[in-house]
Enzyme design. Sequence first.
Site, short mmCIF file in Angstrom:
data_model
loop_
_atom_site.label_atom_id
_atom_site.label_comp_id
_atom_site.label_asym_id
_atom_site.label_seq_id
_atom_site.Cartn_x
_atom_site.Cartn_y
_atom_site.Cartn_z
N HIS A 243 0.94 -1.31 0.05
CA HIS A 243 -0.09 -0.09 -0.06
C HIS A 243 0.82 1.04 0.03
CE1 HIS A 243 -3.10 2.89 1.18
NE2 HIS A 243 -3.90 2.06 0.90
N ASP B 45 -7.70 -5.26 0.04
CA ASP B 45 -8.22 -6.30 -0.86
C ASP B 45 -8.02 -7.75 -0.79
OD1 ASP B 45 -9.36 -4.02 -2.48
OD2 ASP B 45 -7.18 -3.66 -2.91
#
Lengths: 377, 377
Positions: free
Chosen positions: A263, A314
């Site tokens: 991320h 996710d």
Amino acid sequence: MVNNYDGAIDRGLEGVIACTTKISYIIDATLTYRGYTIEDLSAHSHFEEVVFLLWNNRLPKEEELKHFSKKIHSELTLSKDQLKVLADLPSRGVHPMAWLRTAVSMLSLWDEDAPKTDDRSREKVMLRLLAKTSSLVPFLERIRNGKEYIEPMADKSLAWNFLYTMNGVEPEEEVVKVFDTCLVLHADHELNCSTFASRVISSSLSDIYSSVVSAISALKGPLHGGANEQVMKTLKSIGSLDKVDAWVHQVLAEKKKIMGIGHRVYKNGDPRAKILKEMSRSLCAKNGKEEYFKMSERIEEIIKSEKGLLPNVDFYSATVYDSMGIPFDLYTPIFTVSRIGGWLAHIQEQYSQNRIYRPRGEWKGASHREWSSFKNR
Amino acid sequence: MVNNYDGAIDRGLEGVIACTTKISYIIDATLTYRGYTIEDLSAHSHFEEVVFLLWNNRLPKEEELKHFSKKIHSELTLSKDQLKVLADLPSRGVHPMAWLRTAVSMLSLWDEDAPKTDDRSREKVMLRLLAKTSSLVPFLERIRNGKEYIEPMADKSLAWNFLYTMNGVEPEEEVVKVFDTCLVLHADHELNCSTFASRVISSSLSDIYSSVVSAISALKGPLHGGANEQVMKTLKSIGSLDKVDAWVHQVLAEKKKIMGIGHRVYKNGDPRAKILKEMSRSLCAKNGKEEYFKMSERIEEIIKSEKGLLPNVDFYSATVYDSMGIPFDLYTPIFTVSRIGGWLAHIQEQYSQNRIYRPRGEWKGASHREWSSFKNR
């Protein structure tokens, strides 16, 4: 032309501050909505309350929440006229987000509050959009499989109704709780691309439907909304736990990206992933899908030790949705059902402090060209 | 977080460079497309050629233009399936831009090229979107007045077909020429809000329909697309030439804004306004609407002498469209029919140099709040 920018161009406005905001922010390495951490909210709150918080900057009193939830739940129903036109649209083989973008846009044509700009009308539109979007996704799943629309139950939650109107059977409480928590975890995340898009469109003082339709349009893109669908496809293609190690090492050797890992902002791990992992562990075990959970965990282990990277939101939401029997291509529409809560808060905030978005481009093209007739081209 | 921005927040990214571009730019106080001035193009070129130029960065050879135009004109037709669903949508009393946003989004559900990402498929989608959008607007005008769809003629231009399929009679050549020039003049204009929106949505690698639907959503806003409609409403409400002076002086005394006057960038006048003024003069005289032209000219005179401000593109396009008998609320949809040429060029350019748009917000909200039960709220 005034240019306060240092020349970092074509980098997607990275590092540029586009507005001030009071909605969500990463503070002390965790995601906060209106100053509450995502851990706190996912443990104690639920989606309707979180939406109230996002829109009002405070938690509701008991009576307020009852009233607010009732208004949402009473808007879950799709009308006969709406169902008729929706049923005539192509639905099989079309991208569910293209269908949803069209369906949400269409709803505005029946909504007499859509063009109004007073606070009361805008709140009605917000409640209606939140509710009806969450009904459109299960309806799409039914109609593309030749099944009938199921009337939602106004005394049940949005999460409950999503699962009920999709499957036609009353969902188990544990599954509803997990699904509701997924909605809480995805409801807002600073100025991601779709949220920024919703603010850009609002800034021309266009209506709320236009802004939400555009946010759906942005979320549809594979660089934005589609990652958990890709995670699940990856797990299916690997096939079984014993093949994970070889697969990961090959991907690392080829320097390819693994979906759902890493991320830009959370360097010590995405706080949402940790919550989703425990839900995935529990639901996968319950529904005989341990293999996928174990595969995910093994991928996480290897990547962590070899690359120091951690899963993002996710990664484990993929197995959570799969263990509920939800088709892959509905993961992004479900993301929409949740994130619309955040978009609507941002649209409201944009209206309250508006200036139209109109940046400049840096010219790299030709100048002083002159039109000539065909024979001189 | 890296922040290269100097703190000018909530100003709509004014002065911020969001990307590099080679499409349109203001050079030497005039608007240029691909380096050609708008005066040059409006005098010598026409819409189909200008679209080719915007998409290809060069003027076409004779055969190329013939082929390109043929492909556009063959896409003007709407299919029976499309017409059926469009006819079932509410059309009376709805905002034409909300209808158009829905209709364009819907077309993608029949377009098997929509999800494809190769250059050839993308070009097909671009041609289709340009053509069919220009057919949707006349169809809306007909259907909301209880009239039938008129089949376009593939051997005529987009401008000709727009007027023909709206009115049901073959248009006069002079009117077609003026309408075509209006399309040329509105086809692109740097990173205005809708064009920027189309790039933001493309940056998630979402599809072309999604980006165009979002651009329509932005253009719908009254701060963006609706100004020429407001100009015409103003002229109607003033009523006659003898009332103009008193009206303008009152508005100036009240320090209110006059729609269609002034521009953030063109300080010595909008070059498009000068071209539109002459077309307005001619068409208004021809169609017995001199009063509106003279009123516009008188407003221009007073504002220029008292405030030093000049008309922009919206000011004389109002009387041009009105003199053609086009209803006020179709001016922004017509703007769409033209600007889609520019949007599609920008979407293509964005794909070719993409990074996802994801700016930051400056946090002004609360932090470290803790969830509490109802009795402690």
